[in-house]
Design a protein around this motif. Sequence first.
Motif, PDB file in Angstrom:
ATOM      1  N   TYR A 102       0.821  -1.210   0.000  1.00 24.54           N
ATOM      2  CA  TYR A 102       0.000   0.000   0.000  1.00 24.54           C
ATOM      3  C   TYR A 102       0.856   1.262   0.000  1.00 24.54           C
ATOM      4  N   ASN A 103       1.993   1.219   0.690  1.00 18.94           N
ATOM      5  CA  ASN A 103       2.851   2.401   0.813  1.00 18.94           C
ATOM      6  C   ASN A 103       3.999   2.357  -0.186  1.00 18.94           C
ATOM      7  N   ASP A 104       4.502   3.537  -0.540  1.00 17.87           N
ATOM      8  CA  ASP A 104       5.682   3.622  -1.395  1.00 17.87           C
ATOM      9  C   ASP A 104       6.900   3.088  -0.649  1.00 17.87           C
ATOM     10  N   LEU A 105       7.907   2.635  -1.407  1.00 17.25           N
ATOM     11  CA  LEU A 105       9.068   1.975  -0.803  1.00 17.25           C
ATOM     12  C   LEU A 105      10.262   2.907  -0.591  1.00 17.25           C
ATOM     13  N   PHE A 106      10.383   3.956  -1.394  1.00 18.04           N
ATOM     14  CA  PHE A 106      11.482   4.927  -1.262  1.00 18.04           C
ATOM     15  C   PHE A 106      12.843   4.223  -1.264  1.00 18.04           C
ATOM     16  N   ILE A 107      13.114   3.495  -2.336  1.00 16.64           N
ATOM     17  CA  ILE A 107      14.366   2.754  -2.473  1.00 16.64           C
ATOM     18  C   ILE A 107      15.425   3.649  -3.117  1.00 16.64           C
ATOM     19  N   ASP A 108      16.656   3.506  -2.653  1.00 21.75           N
ATOM     20  CA  ASP A 108      17.787   4.205  -3.265  1.00 21.75           C
ATOM     21  C   ASP A 108      19.011   3.302  -3.136  1.00 21.75           C
ATOM     22  N   LYS A 110      21.852   3.415  -4.690  1.00 18.55           N
ATOM     23  CA  LYS A 110      23.129   4.127  -4.672  1.00 18.55           C
ATOM     24  C   LYS A 110      23.486   4.602  -3.268  1.00 18.55           C
ATOM     25  N   ASP A 111      22.462   4.920  -2.482  1.00 18.34           N
ATOM     26  CA  ASP A 111      22.681   5.393  -1.113  1.00 18.34           C
ATOM     27  C   ASP A 111      22.446   4.275  -0.091  1.00 18.34           C
ATOM     28  N   ASN A 112      22.363   3.033  -0.583  1.00 16.58           N
ATOM     29  CA  ASN A 112      22.170   1.847   0.269  1.00 16.58           C
ATOM     30  C   ASN A 112      20.888   1.918   1.103  1.00 16.58           C
ATOM     31  N   LYS A 113      19.853   2.476   0.525  1.00 20.80           N
ATOM     32  CA  LYS A 113      18.559   2.537   1.205  1.00 20.80           C
ATOM     33  C   LYS A 113      17.605   1.541   0.528  1.00 20.80           C
ATOM     34  N   TYR A 114      17.730   0.291   0.941  1.00 20.94           N
ATOM     35  CA  TYR A 114      16.879  -0.750   0.364  1.00 20.94           C
ATOM     36  C   TYR A 114      16.445  -1.756   1.434  1.00 20.94           C
ATOM     37  N   ALA A 115      16.417  -1.307   2.683  1.00 19.21           N
ATOM     38  CA  ALA A 115      16.070  -2.199   3.795  1.00 19.21           C
ATOM     39  C   ALA A 115      14.656  -2.759   3.653  1.00 19.21           C
ATOM     40  N   THR A 116      13.719  -1.929   3.207  1.00 15.91           N
ATOM     41  CA  THR A 116      12.336  -2.392   3.051  1.00 15.91           C
ATOM     42  C   THR A 116      12.242  -3.482   1.998  1.00 15.91           C
ATOM     43  N   LEU A 117      12.942  -3.294   0.888  1.00 10.13           N
ATOM     44  CA  LEU A 117      12.932  -4.287  -0.180  1.00 10.13           C
ATOM     45  C   LEU A 117      13.580  -5.591   0.290  1.00 10.13           C
ATOM     46  N   TYR A 118      14.647  -5.473   1.062  1.00  8.98           N
ATOM     47  CA  TYR A 118      15.328  -6.656   1.588  1.00  8.98           C
ATOM     48  C   TYR A 118      14.441  -7.397   2.590  1.00  8.98           C
ATOM     49  N   GLU A 119      13.703  -6.645   3.389  1.00  7.17           N
ATOM     50  CA  GLU A 119      12.783  -7.273   4.341  1.00  7.17           C
ATOM     51  C   GLU A 119      11.677  -8.029   3.607  1.00  7.17           C
ATOM     52  N   MET A 120      11.144  -7.447   2.540  1.00  5.28           N
ATOM     53  CA  MET A 120      10.120  -8.129   1.743  1.00  5.28           C
ATOM     54  C   MET A 120      10.684  -9.414   1.150  1.00  5.28           C
ATOM     55  N   LYS A 140      24.325  -7.236   1.464  1.00  2.72           N
ATOM     56  CA  LYS A 140      25.293  -6.881   0.425  1.00  2.72           C
ATOM     57  C   LYS A 140      25.133  -7.776  -0.798  1.00  2.72           C
ATOM     58  N   GLU A 141      24.950  -9.082  -0.575  1.00  2.00           N
ATOM     59  CA  GLU A 141      24.747 -10.013  -1.689  1.00  2.00           C
ATOM     60  C   GLU A 141      23.429  -9.734  -2.396  1.00  2.00           C
ATOM     61  N   SER A 146      21.291 -10.290  -6.337  1.00  2.20           N
ATOM     62  CA  SER A 146      19.908 -10.775  -6.320  1.00  2.20           C
ATOM     63  C   SER A 146      18.919  -9.742  -5.793  1.00  2.20           C
ATOM     64  N   PRO A 147      18.870  -8.552  -6.378  1.00  2.00           N
ATOM     65  CA  PRO A 147      17.893  -7.543  -5.934  1.00  2.00           C
ATOM     66  C   PRO A 147      16.490  -7.870  -6.448  1.00  2.00           C
ATOM     67  N   ILE A 148      15.915  -8.916  -5.874  1.00  2.00           N
ATOM     68  CA  ILE A 148      14.615  -9.425  -6.312  1.00  2.00           C
ATOM     69  C   ILE A 148      13.517  -8.836  -5.437  1.00  2.00           C
ATOM     70  N   THR A 149      12.425  -8.441  -6.063  1.00  2.00           N
ATOM     71  CA  THR A 149      11.294  -7.882  -5.329  1.00  2.00           C
ATOM     72  C   THR A 149      10.238  -8.954  -5.103  1.00  2.00           C
ATOM     73  N   HIS A 150       9.896  -9.183  -3.842  1.00  2.00           N
ATOM     74  CA  HIS A 150       8.798 -10.098  -3.509  1.00  2.00           C
ATOM     75  C   HIS A 150       7.648  -9.283  -2.946  1.00  2.00           C
ATOM     76  N   ILE A 151       6.467  -9.454  -3.531  1.00  2.00           N
ATOM     77  CA  ILE A 151       5.278  -8.742  -3.077  1.00  2.00           C
ATOM     78  C   ILE A 151       4.238  -9.764  -2.649  1.00  2.00           C
ATOM     79  N   ASP A 152       3.849  -9.692  -1.395  1.00  5.47           N
ATOM     80  CA  ASP A 152       2.885 -10.623  -0.816  1.00  5.47           C
ATOM     81  C   ASP A 152       1.469 -10.113  -1.078  1.00  5.47           C
TER      82      ASP A 152
END
Length: 205
Positions: A102-108, A110-120, A140-141, A146-152
């Motif tokens: 429902y909410n935007d992810l705000f991924i970056d 380049k600035d290593n801001k991908y914690a939400t995507l990694y949690e998903m 890091k890996e 493997s920057p794969i997006t999983h959406i439940d």
Amino acid sequence: MVLVPHVSVGIPQQLALTKILDKNVEILLPFRSWELVEFPSLSQTTRHTWPVKTTTKLETPRHVVVAFQINRKNKVTSNMSTFDNCNLTNIRVFLNSERYPYNDLFIDFKDNKYATLYEMFSNFRHSYYEIGNEPIFTPKEFKSISPITHIDCSRQKETIQSGSVVMRIEFETSENIPNDTTAYCLILHDRLFRYNPLTKIVRQV
């Protein structure tokens, strides 16, 4: 020589199976099917809308996995087991008008801001296999290979489950998508079949 496995059961199980045959009762066979949809070459823009497919209520997606690869398709020397982040900043799946997440992810990346995507990504093991959600990749890996997006999408309203479902994916990137970028969408459905042991007829519910 081809070896064909056979399953043998004990006498108590044989009696139970014989009773099922005598009653001529159809057996329900629920399982999950995996379907891969490919977008061969994305346009070189920063905003994308991908009308993936239209499904029936019986094949409503429960999990959606999205990944990108740059200049790897039909390249024998390329490693097809790794993926690219394409500077992804946001992604969402629509089932009709319902949005996931429902909410935007705000991924970056380049600035290593991908914690939400990694949690998903990490939650997939628990949500799908019902086991611990310890991921197979470190953060890091995950970013590098493997920057794969999983959406439940498993929690759905009854309105989605009552008719046909139009599925589309929208995503944005901080830079234009590179040339020869392929997008992959793995859709995990719930499926249900009925099997008649006497007639050996299998039909989808």
